[in-house]
Design a protein around this motif. Sequence first.
Motif, short mmCIF file in Angstrom:
data_model
loop_
_atom_site.label_atom_id
_atom_site.label_comp_id
_atom_site.label_asym_id
_atom_site.label_seq_id
_atom_site.Cartn_x
_atom_site.Cartn_y
_atom_site.Cartn_z
N UNK A 1 67.07 80.27 -51.16
CA UNK A 1 67.50 80.71 -49.71
C UNK A 1 66.49 79.80 -48.67
N UNK A 2 65.21 79.66 -49.17
CA UNK A 2 64.27 78.98 -48.13
C UNK A 2 64.75 77.59 -48.25
N UNK B 1 70.61 69.90 -40.73
CA UNK B 1 72.05 69.49 -40.57
C UNK B 1 72.58 70.30 -39.38
N UNK B 2 72.13 71.35 -38.88
CA UNK B 2 72.57 72.40 -38.24
C UNK B 2 73.85 73.14 -38.67
N UNK B 3 73.85 73.36 -39.78
CA UNK B 3 75.08 74.05 -40.59
C UNK B 3 74.58 75.38 -40.80
N UNK B 4 75.34 76.26 -41.03
CA UNK B 4 75.03 77.80 -41.20
C UNK B 4 75.67 78.04 -42.77
N UNK B 5 74.72 78.14 -43.48
CA UNK B 5 74.78 78.71 -45.15
C UNK B 5 74.82 80.24 -45.08
N UNK B 6 76.03 80.97 -45.43
CA UNK B 6 76.17 82.23 -45.71
C UNK B 6 76.26 82.66 -47.26
N UNK B 7 75.39 83.34 -47.59
CA UNK B 7 75.46 83.89 -48.99
C UNK B 7 76.27 85.10 -49.73
N UNK B 8 76.72 84.87 -50.60
CA UNK B 8 77.51 86.22 -51.18
C UNK B 8 76.78 87.15 -51.53
N UNK C 1 78.14 80.40 -49.74
CA UNK C 1 77.60 80.17 -51.16
C UNK C 1 78.00 81.30 -52.15
N UNK C 2 78.59 81.00 -53.27
CA UNK C 2 78.86 82.11 -54.07
C UNK C 2 78.59 81.87 -55.52
N UNK C 3 78.42 82.71 -56.34
CA UNK C 3 78.31 82.47 -57.87
C UNK C 3 79.66 81.81 -58.43
N UNK C 4 79.18 80.65 -59.10
CA UNK C 4 80.24 80.16 -59.80
C UNK C 4 80.76 80.63 -61.13
#
Length: 616
Positions: free
Chosen positions: A195-196, A205-212, A255-258
């Motif tokens: 996550x870091x 990038x200015x993007x937001x990453x959300x985690x499952x 972002x989520x587990x594959x």
Amino acid sequence: MKLIIVIFMPFAMLMAGCATSPSSRDFQDGRKLIAAGEIEQGLAQIEHASKAEPYNTEYRETLFRQRELAVNKMIVEAEAARARGEYDAAENAFRRVLALDAGNPHAREGMDGVKADRRRRDGVSQAQSMLDKGDIGGAKSMLADILAEDPKQQDALALEKHIDEAAAQNAKISPVLDSAFGKKITLEFQDANLKSVFDVISRVSGLNFVFDKDVNPAQKATIFVKNTSIKDAVKVLLVTNQLEESVLDANTVLIYPNTAAKNRDYQELVVKSFYLSNADVKVTLEMIKTILKAKDVFTDEKLNLIVIRDTADVVNLAAKLIAAEDLAQPEVVLDLEVLEVSTDHLSNLGTQFPQQIGASLGTAGTFTLNQWRNRNSNMVTFKVTDPALALNLKKTDTDTKLLANPRIRVKDREKAKIHIGQRLPVITSIVSGTTATTSESVNYIDVGLKLDVQPTIRLDEQVDMKVELEVSNVLQTITLPSGSQVYTLGTRNASTSLRLKDGETQVLAGLIQNNETSAVNKLPGFGDIPLLGKLFSSDNADKTKTELVLLITPHIVRNVTRPDAIYGEFPAGTENAVGDVPVSQSVTTVETRPEAPQPAPAASAPVAPAVRRVRQ
């Protein structure tokens, strides 16, 4: 003499007037105009003559035949102009057809087709304008609608090919993320918190990453990339940590587990229908299931339709596979010429003497004693076969050519059959043993020329052919005691396989049959005298030679068109992720290490990576 001339003159004038009647002149003028290429004017003249003499079958037959030939020719010209994109010329040709035949369905459909072609061409121009403005999604959507109506629209196919070739150079991502994901970045992390790493990418990038919720917060990642795009860096992190992404909006990526369960929850599915023009729907279905292992596939054999429900990547791969499969079947025109050359030399020369001389007494070879007592010269009768003496002076040379010149069009690997001749009935009688009743059945046998050709068209403009030729004729007709007839047939057969180039002619010959008959009629004793024996004999000789010749020439009408390179080879993802975009080659250095079990960090102690350098 003058009286005869006076009587004949009115009849001659009447005949001359009939020969030059107005309708006859119109008919002749119409034929001349058609021969000169002025079809409409010529047909109008013939139609005028036919209306003047409605019961003249020659006028009506000529009018219908010439009109049909002209209409067919104009339709071919119109379709050819339409295929070339010359819509004005095509529309003009269809109008000419409707002027001759107002109810012609092909011309009416052609006019509607030309209007639709113009509309689709304008749609391609609009798609090009969208593409020039950067609206790739809108251009693709409009092209998809056009190709759904006409899968062979050349301009739409060319523009779609251009877009696909450009997209093949880069991995597919959502257009709204193109700008942010295209930035270059250098990352060097070893055993860092996953996550870091995404936090660093987010700030750049200015993007937001959300985690499952199922993403392990203690998961470690190691990555070394230099001067690569953020898109490729994210892809590396996802692949090496068994993760997957889903775009939520213009600035947010999930972002989520594959895993199979998570993919079912997050992967969006699309439904697309494919109407096949040439390919077999069963074969295409088997290909899609074998290659892509698509989730849901439905087929309709009546409509030749395949409907696929799967991810967008799988559907796009299916579209490329179908484009490579849905090709027109090759066709070839076989120009065949069959000649049966028969030569017959017959000679009958010499003196023919009577073959029998007889003498008889009385009537019918019988006589009585009283007749013998009263015998006279009329009692003895001499008989000689007719003619008593004849001189044969006959010699005949006959050359016969039986010609068949069929032209037949056949699809690749299909069998073309030609039979020129007759079908003879053969009656079969069946007698029942118990009731002594007789029943008859009729079967037919083909006599004449039978030719079977099965072509296989190759990509190098050559044609493999299996040829079977049979020529049969009736030699003898036998009548059975029951009255039924059976036939003795003579046949000649040839079977071969050969390969010819397009337009090459092959001659198959050598099926020769020779018959020689010689007979000599001699006067006993005198016919055996040397030299002079010719005067007391007759020679009868008959020489017959028959040869069968086959000439075959293939003309390829349509061959398999190799699909474009983009449809012949393209990335297909991995075994577990069909259609997934591969990692770009722009990643210069990548090092990953399998995740190791780590103790959970204390809440008060922040987790810091061992090495962390970021350069933009």
